[in-house]
Design a protein around this motif. Sequence first.
Motif, PDB file in Angstrom:
ATOM      1  N   TYR A  39       0.818  -1.217   0.000  1.00 15.23           N
ATOM      2  CA  TYR A  39       0.000   0.000   0.000  1.00 15.23           C
ATOM      3  C   TYR A  39       0.852   1.267   0.000  1.00 15.23           C
ATOM      4  O   TYR A  39       0.609   2.190  -0.762  1.00 15.23           O
ATOM      5  N   HIS A  40       1.858   1.312   0.856  1.00 17.68           N
ATOM      6  CA  HIS A  40       2.691   2.521   0.976  1.00 17.68           C
ATOM      7  C   HIS A  40       3.716   2.566  -0.161  1.00 17.68           C
ATOM      8  O   HIS A  40       4.916   2.424   0.053  1.00 17.68           O
ATOM      9  N   ASN A  41       3.198   2.766  -1.358  1.00 12.93           N
ATOM     10  CA  ASN A  41       4.030   2.743  -2.568  1.00 12.93           C
ATOM     11  C   ASN A  41       3.739   3.973  -3.427  1.00 12.93           C
ATOM     12  O   ASN A  41       3.075   4.912  -2.964  1.00 12.93           O
ATOM     13  N   LEU A  42       4.219   3.965  -4.664  1.00 15.57           N
ATOM     14  CA  LEU A  42       4.057   5.146  -5.526  1.00 15.57           C
ATOM     15  C   LEU A  42       2.603   5.400  -5.921  1.00 15.57           C
ATOM     16  O   LEU A  42       2.233   6.529  -6.238  1.00 15.57           O
ATOM     17  N   THR A  43       1.763   4.364  -5.881  1.00 12.52           N
ATOM     18  CA  THR A  43       0.335   4.566  -6.171  1.00 12.52           C
ATOM     19  C   THR A  43      -0.292   5.443  -5.088  1.00 12.52           C
ATOM     20  O   THR A  43      -1.111   6.327  -5.380  1.00 12.52           O
ATOM     21  N   HIS A  44       0.093   5.199  -3.840  1.00 11.87           N
ATOM     22  CA  HIS A  44      -0.388   6.033  -2.727  1.00 11.87           C
ATOM     23  C   HIS A  44       0.079   7.483  -2.911  1.00 11.87           C
ATOM     24  O   HIS A  44      -0.701   8.422  -2.698  1.00 11.87           O
ATOM     25  N   ILE A  45       1.315   7.667  -3.324  1.00 14.90           N
ATOM     26  CA  ILE A  45       1.840   9.021  -3.576  1.00 14.90           C
ATOM     27  C   ILE A  45       1.045   9.690  -4.701  1.00 14.90           C
ATOM     28  O   ILE A  45       0.662  10.862  -4.606  1.00 14.90           O
TER      29      ILE A  45
END
Length: 204
Positions: A39-45
């Motif tokens: 989850y805490h990846n570039l999609t979240h950003i």
Amino acid sequence: MNLQKIYFELLSNIGFSANEIQKNWLDLEKAYSKKSRHYHNLTHIQDMIACYEKYFDQLQFPNEVMYSIFYHDVIYSASKKDNELKSAEYAVKILPKETTLNSALVFDMICATQLHQHNKIEDINWLIDFDLKILARDWDNYKIYFEQIRKEYRIYPDFLYKPGRAKALKHFLENEFIFQTGEFRKLYEEKARVNIEKEIKLLI
């Protein structure tokens, strides 16, 4: 959305050289693309940048907010409790000596994403809300989110994970509000509470 282009423009505007920008992007990309990050990846950003662009006119310190979005989870380990502090330290440490950015504000912004509490600086409230908007997704997408979180915490067996997750979620419900800005409360508060209550029932 071209995340790399947005990142390059931001760092160029705040005083980084072209070489520094390239190196820092590769470091950032590597950090957010680790296999442990579900989850805490570039999609979240990317999701947070989309919020940033939508509410840009509300921000007093847009560069500080955007820089904080990119770096707020740069250091992330499910077994550690100081991820936000370490991320804040890292984000400030790599700033060039000559920068237009308010480094103290960046530090405070990133640290604020740990406790998600109301702040007298309104831009910090916007950043917190961008970070938590996922809580108000439709149920199918919310379900994907909490399954991704579970994968990040897979080192913990259910008998440890479930009560811990339920406790964290109940903390959100115990606060007067989940979201810190009037806009997000109006749009998303009710939906987020319904989702959280539903997830808690699955955990207990």
